[in-house]
Design an enzyme around this catalytic site. Structure first.
Site, mmCIF file in Angstrom:
data_model
loop_
_atom_site.group_PDB
_atom_site.id
_atom_site.type_symbol
_atom_site.label_atom_id
_atom_site.label_comp_id
_atom_site.label_asym_id
_atom_site.label_seq_id
_atom_site.Cartn_x
_atom_site.Cartn_y
_atom_site.Cartn_z
ATOM 1 N N VAL A 163 0.841 -1.203 0.000
ATOM 2 C CA VAL A 163 0.000 0.000 0.000
ATOM 3 C C VAL A 163 0.878 1.257 0.000
ATOM 4 O O VAL A 163 0.604 2.227 -0.713
ATOM 5 C CB VAL A 163 -0.970 -0.001 1.194
ATOM 6 C CG1 VAL A 163 -1.869 1.225 1.139
ATOM 7 C CG2 VAL A 163 -1.810 -1.262 1.200
ATOM 8 N N TYR A 164 1.940 1.219 0.790
ATOM 9 C CA TYR A 164 2.892 2.330 0.788
ATOM 10 C C TYR A 164 3.437 2.553 -0.624
ATOM 11 O O TYR A 164 3.509 3.697 -1.098
ATOM 12 C CB TYR A 164 4.025 2.010 1.757
ATOM 13 C CG TYR A 164 5.119 3.048 1.837
ATOM 14 C CD1 TYR A 164 4.906 4.263 2.472
ATOM 15 C CD2 TYR A 164 6.377 2.804 1.289
ATOM 16 C CE1 TYR A 164 5.912 5.214 2.551
ATOM 17 C CE2 TYR A 164 7.388 3.739 1.364
ATOM 18 C CZ TYR A 164 7.153 4.943 1.998
ATOM 19 O OH TYR A 164 8.161 5.879 2.070
ATOM 20 N N ALA A 165 3.789 1.475 -1.297
ATOM 21 C CA ALA A 165 4.309 1.600 -2.664
ATOM 22 C C ALA A 165 3.279 2.248 -3.581
ATOM 23 O O ALA A 165 3.606 3.111 -4.406
ATOM 24 C CB ALA A 165 4.716 0.227 -3.191
ATOM 25 N N MET A 166 2.030 1.850 -3.425
ATOM 26 C CA MET A 166 0.973 2.416 -4.283
ATOM 27 C C MET A 166 0.815 3.916 -4.068
ATOM 28 O O MET A 166 0.766 4.690 -5.032
ATOM 29 C CB MET A 166 -0.370 1.724 -4.013
ATOM 30 C CG MET A 166 -0.518 0.348 -4.614
ATOM 31 S SD MET A 166 -2.206 -0.301 -4.417
ATOM 32 C CE MET A 166 -3.065 0.505 -5.770
ATOM 33 N N LYS A 168 2.851 6.057 -2.759
ATOM 34 C CA LYS A 168 4.050 6.820 -3.119
ATOM 35 C C LYS A 168 4.191 6.936 -4.633
ATOM 36 O O LYS A 168 4.644 7.954 -5.145
ATOM 37 C CB LYS A 168 5.291 6.189 -2.482
ATOM 38 C CG LYS A 168 5.361 6.408 -0.978
ATOM 39 C CD LYS A 168 5.509 7.893 -0.674
ATOM 40 C CE LYS A 168 5.089 8.298 0.698
ATOM 41 N NZ LYS A 168 5.123 9.751 0.925
#
Lengths: 261, 230
Positions: A163-166, A168
């Site tokens: 989710v963090y990757a998404m 960001k």
């Protein structure tokens, strides 16, 4: 040569900067560096009990810094923070949206909880939208800029923090779109993709014991960055006239950890 | 190339219709799942939001465990500058498509066949951003990151992912798409933005083929030669 363009000078003299998540970590590091370069800085902090001491510490060091309480998941709070900045200083030259909810530990896609999703989207994506809307008229008047924080995770994906990757990744393209929309208004929008030792990173180390070792292994400069000494100058640069022809770009300030751009 | 490939196609609209017909034409057994998007929902869990989980379950009951799952996230009908958007419109343009993509990934995961592939079809504005489509472009890039993360998580289990980046003219409603083209100075090298049936569906077929088994998390750009970076 314009003295304002001399590296090492006070590149932000007379400028006004608003930093979300400014009480600690990356936000405080960037705020400190920008204040040291002459900017009047407003720390937008969710908790006054951490934001006020941070601002007071910088004032004791001779900087013009104040704190305004701001939960970035509230559009009203973001508007209030922007308005308070302009009321106090008469202008807004740069908004740094740095705040984000805790990333938590490694998570399988199948196991992501709705409240984690909601928190990440609210702090990274919705807050960028609401903050941009609130800041836009003042940035246009000042010919200013906006800085968003992204991550190499958004560029290469993350097996542990999907989710963090998404969010960001979304912030990075959000910056590009805003750069396209706001260029005619004289507003620049850029990103910083940092890796630095912060309280949030310390928590991440606790939740993922191999994280620090992996980060160091992939970092050619052989260390994790410092929020003030390493990431701060990047924020100063992007907010200054030194970067006046840069917009829609991402500066990776990670010791060479991500070389994919 | 892949006769009998069991394909779940999630989405609706002209692009999805073209992909559906193109895949059927190439021998795929296709079940289409049409999300319910009446509330701009951002639920990612079963029983929330767009009914993805229920729809995928129904699709699996029709065709069996899918070899290929294709999701075409929703896009806004027209461009609106960010400062003129309502919060609700922002949610529909940016947050809801990201949530839908995430919901598709987690809902289909238990049903996937061995060595199945999950593909998202997004406009190329994911990589370059687009004035008037800031939220949609941001969502598309978030979805590209999801494809990469899923590839890294599920690769050891034999599953693969990919993104097909198509011309904005294909992804967005006709008039809006032309305005979202990444480069105002360079049209497609091949002189046209492509069509779903003849240009894009074959690439989905290729991605489902064992010949593509060592490619995962990657983005195939199929816009006739506009976006050529890096």
């Amino acid at each position: 040569m314009n003295p304002g363009l001399v590296p090492g000078g006070r590149l932000l003299e007379g400028r006004v900067v608003l930093v979300t998540g400014g009480a600690s970590g990356l936000g405080l590091g960037m705020a400190t560096a920008m204040a040291a370069h002459g900017a009047a800085v407003v720390l937008a902090c969710r908790r006054s009990e951490t934001g006020e001491p941070a601002a007071a510490g910088l004032r004791e060091a001779g900087h013009d810094v104040r704190c305004v309480r701001c939960d970035v998941t509230s559009a009203d709070d973001l508007r209030t923070a922007v308005d308070a900045t302009v009321t106090a200083h008469g202008r807004l030259d740069c908004m740094v949206h740095n705040a984000i909810a805790p990333t938590g530990g490694p998570t399988r896609i199948q196991d992501v909880a709705q409240d984690h999703w909601d928190a990440m989207v609210a702090t990274a994506i919705r807050a960028t939208f609401e903050g941009a809307r609130a800041a836009h008229p003042h940035l246009r008047e000042a010919g200013g800029s906006m800085i968003l924080m992204t991550s190499s995770a958004g560029m290469e994906g993350s097996a542990s923090l999907p989710v963090y990757a998404m969010v960001k990744a979304a912030q990075r393209t959000l910056a590009k779109g805003l750069a396209a929309e706001w260029g005619a208004d004289g507003i620049r929008v850029n990103c910083i993709a940092p890796v630095a030792d912060t309280p949030a990173m310390e928590r991440a180390y606790d939740e993922n014991p191999v994280l620090q070792e992996r980060l160091l292994e992939r970092t050619p400069l052989g260390r994790i960055g410092d929020p003030l000494g390493d990431v701060g100058p990047a924020a100063v640069f992007l907010a200054s006239d030194m970067a006046r022809f840069m917009t829609g770009q991402t500066l990776c300030v990670d010791g060479g950890g991500f070389l994919g751009l | 190339m892949a006769d009998g490939t069991r394909t779940l196609l999630v989405g609706d609209g002209p692009l999805v219709d073209g992909l559906h017909d193109g895949l059927v034409d190439r021998g795929h057994v296709v079940a289409q799942v049409v999300p319910v998007r009446t509330d701009g929902g951002t639920g990612i869990e079963a029983g929330t939001g767009t009914g993805i989980s229920t729809g995928i379950g129904a699709g699996v009951s029709l065709i069996g465990r899918p070899d290929l799952v294709v999701h075409v996230p929703p896009v806004p009908a027209s461009p609106v500058p960010l400062v003129d958007q309502t919060t609700q419109r922002w949610v529909e343009a940016c947050e809801a498509p990201m949530a839908e993509a995430f919901a598709v990934a987690r809902a289909c995961r238990p049903h996937l066949s061995d060595r199945a592939r999950l593909v998202w079809v997004v406009p190329t504005v994911a990589m370059g951003g687009a004035a008037g489509f800031v939220g949609s472009a941001a969502a598309s890039e978030g979805i590209r990151a999801l494809a990469k993360s899923a590839a890294r998580q599920w690769g050891p289990e034999g599953l693969t992912t990919a993104v097909l980046a198509v011309a904005p003219e294909l992804a967005f409603p006709s008039d809006a798409g032309a305005g979202a083209r990444i480069s105002a100075t360079a049209g497609p090298a091949l002189g046209r933005p492509g069509d779903a049936f003849g240009d894009i569906a074959p690439l989905l077929d290729l991605l489902a083929d064992p010949a593509a088994r060592f490619m995962t998390g990657a983005t195939l750009v199929a816009d006739g030669g506009v976006w050529m970076a890096p």
